[in-house]
Scaffold this active site. Sequence first.
Site, PDB file in Angstrom:
ATOM      1  N   ASN A 145      -7.897  -8.368  14.750  1.00  0.00           N
ATOM      2  CA  ASN A 145      -8.745  -9.313  15.477  1.00  0.00           C
ATOM      3  C   ASN A 145      -7.918 -10.309  16.298  1.00  0.00           C
ATOM      4  OD1 ASN A 145      -8.398 -10.353  12.486  1.00  0.00           O
ATOM      5  ND2 ASN A 145      -8.546 -12.162  13.784  1.00  0.00           N
ATOM      6  N   ASP A 179     -14.345 -10.782  13.593  1.00  0.00           N
ATOM      7  CA  ASP A 179     -13.269 -10.365  12.690  1.00  0.00           C
ATOM      8  C   ASP A 179     -13.330  -8.879  12.348  1.00  0.00           C
ATOM      9  OD1 ASP A 179     -11.027 -10.557  11.105  1.00  0.00           O
ATOM     10  OD2 ASP A 179     -12.049 -11.390   9.375  1.00  0.00           O
ATOM     11  N   THR A 204       2.259  -5.654   4.516  1.00  0.00           N
ATOM     12  CA  THR A 204       1.575  -5.079   3.355  1.00  0.00           C
ATOM     13  C   THR A 204       1.428  -3.567   3.417  1.00  0.00           C
ATOM     14  OG1 THR A 204      -0.555  -5.488   4.449  1.00  0.00           O
ATOM     15  CG2 THR A 204       0.242  -7.185   2.931  1.00  0.00           C
ATOM     16  N   ASP A 247     -11.329  -6.175  12.775  1.00  0.00           N
ATOM     17  CA  ASP A 247     -10.038  -5.542  13.046  1.00  0.00           C
ATOM     18  C   ASP A 247     -10.191  -4.041  13.262  1.00  0.00           C
ATOM     19  OD1 ASP A 247      -7.664  -7.543  11.577  1.00  0.00           O
ATOM     20  OD2 ASP A 247      -9.771  -7.859  11.135  1.00  0.00           O
ATOM     21  N   TRP A 279      -1.589  -4.540  10.703  1.00  0.00           N
ATOM     22  CA  TRP A 279      -1.340  -4.606   9.267  1.00  0.00           C
ATOM     23  C   TRP A 279      -1.633  -3.325   8.500  1.00  0.00           C
ATOM     24  CZ3 TRP A 279      -5.866  -4.339   6.270  1.00  0.00           C
ATOM     25  CH2 TRP A 279      -7.072  -4.672   6.914  1.00  0.00           C
ATOM     26  N   ARG A 338       0.794  -1.232   0.000  1.00  0.00           N
ATOM     27  CA  ARG A 338       0.000   0.000   0.000  1.00  0.00           C
ATOM     28  C   ARG A 338       0.826   1.282   0.000  1.00  0.00           C
ATOM     29  NH1 ARG A 338      -2.794  -3.630   3.571  1.00  0.00           N
ATOM     30  NH2 ARG A 338      -4.609  -4.449   2.481  1.00  0.00           N
ATOM     31  N   GLY A 347      -1.119 -11.057   9.321  1.00  0.00           N
ATOM     32  CA  GLY A 347      -1.113 -12.497   9.581  1.00  0.00           C
ATOM     33  C   GLY A 347      -2.006 -12.938  10.713  1.00  0.00           C
ATOM     34  N   GLY A 348      -3.003 -12.118  11.073  1.00  0.00           N
ATOM     35  CA  GLY A 348      -3.854 -12.441  12.215  1.00  0.00           C
ATOM     36  C   GLY A 348      -4.683 -13.694  12.069  1.00  0.00           C
ATOM     37  N   ARG A 404     -14.363  -0.423  12.171  1.00  0.00           N
ATOM     38  CA  ARG A 404     -14.922  -1.521  11.381  1.00  0.00           C
ATOM     39  C   ARG A 404     -16.184  -2.085  12.024  1.00  0.00           C
ATOM     40  NH1 ARG A 404     -11.046  -6.272   8.882  1.00  0.00           N
ATOM     41  NH2 ARG A 404     -12.620  -7.828   8.339  1.00  0.00           N
TER      42      ARG A 404
END
Length: 468
Positions: free
Chosen positions: A190, A233, A106, A235, A172, A62, A122-123, A260
């Site tokens: 998460n 989930d 990322t 995050d 992330w 990104r 990688g959660g 979120r």
Amino acid sequence: WVSQLQTLDQAETTPLVVDGVMYVTESPSNVIALDAQTGGPYWRYDHELPDDMIFCCGRNNRGVAVFGDQLFMSTLDGQLVALDAKTGSVMWQSTVSDNQPGYSKTAAPLVVGNKIVTGVAGGEYGIRGFVDAYDIETGNRDWRFYTTPGPDDPANQTWEGESWRTGGSATWMTGSYDPELNLVYWGTGNPGPDYDGEVRRGDNLYSDSVVALDVDSGALKWHFQFTPHDIHDWDSTQIPVLADAEFDGRQRKLMLWPNRNAFFYVLDRETGEFLLGKPYAKQTWADGLDENGRPIVRPNTAPTEEGTLVSPSITGGSNWWSPSYSPRTELIYVMAYDGETKYFLRPVEYTVPGQSFRAGGGETPLADEEYFTAVRAISPQTGDLKWEFPVQPRSTSGLLSTAGDLVFGGTRDGFFFALDAVTGEELWKIYVGGRVHAGPMSYAVAGKQYVTVAAGNAIFTFGLGGDL
């Protein structure tokens, strides 16, 4: 001008311009330097990746960070790379995390003084999340803050047994920095496993939180948890928006956060005090927030083997795409989504590093186009909606607000548009032919202002008429 990217991955990059040079990341882990006036190429760096990588949710990159003649990029295989900004040659490379247990990277790193601050993805793989700081000259690690605390931290008691060891809480996305307070703010992801809370009873700090860290030492100054014991989930890796504005009759250093989980939060970023919380997108999982900002969870909203229908969706009321705050209008703008998901529970035992550790999943009953998406302008003082601009089909575009009272954004079906930041009226749009799945940015070269956005597999740049 338009610059075509060589890879076919959906571009999620937001470019960075320094002294007339635009730096663009190309998925999965490449950098291109372009002439910001013409789009002509200067140099290209391709990071070689192993064939057996483990990563979640796309081969994404990104953006970059720049300090002087150094450029910094995270790579999908867990490296932090420093490049010569003039030539693209490697100056140093540090291993932030081993990819095989499921770690990846990322997001753009963050330059803070003489440090590069960065997180990990990688959660969904039973990792233990953290935020790192590296010396800008040498690439040596200065400090690490674990977002799933070990036994030496009282917050470890919010994890049942040894569940903290595979607790996720990835970092992330890129955080934010307040130089006056010398604090860096980072959102966390998460807890793991995503949907089975029975194997990790407790609030699961510091997952789904924002942590305020001392830049010099990495010490935790305060934290705020948006979704304790998350089982959907959601995050909290959204961008921490910092604003100095009046709140409740006095000037305060605020943090604005369309989360979120579909609630909009206002925090005092000096202390972490909860000031305001209000839904900004459709939600059916909580009866509101208490005086401390803790959600009042409704019964029968947890994932089940048969599936439980809950709003917001797994992708949330919003997600990683950036909101934007304008100090001129004193409004925060967010691309909001009124979706829902049927959440399923599928218990799983964690046995080997790098295995998928979701313990469930979700299904969207209807197509995205049948739910409502809109750019929403929210007052940080009240949480009230000032206006909204419907966007169909569903958009995952970041937003940019400007001092010219414009808000730029894009759509999934290939339009790039500008709205009146005060009223929400559409003022301009153009068809770019590719999905806008990133945040726009603006810059000036030789007295002319430009607006740039990644769409599909290309970088589109538009010039604004007249001189600055």
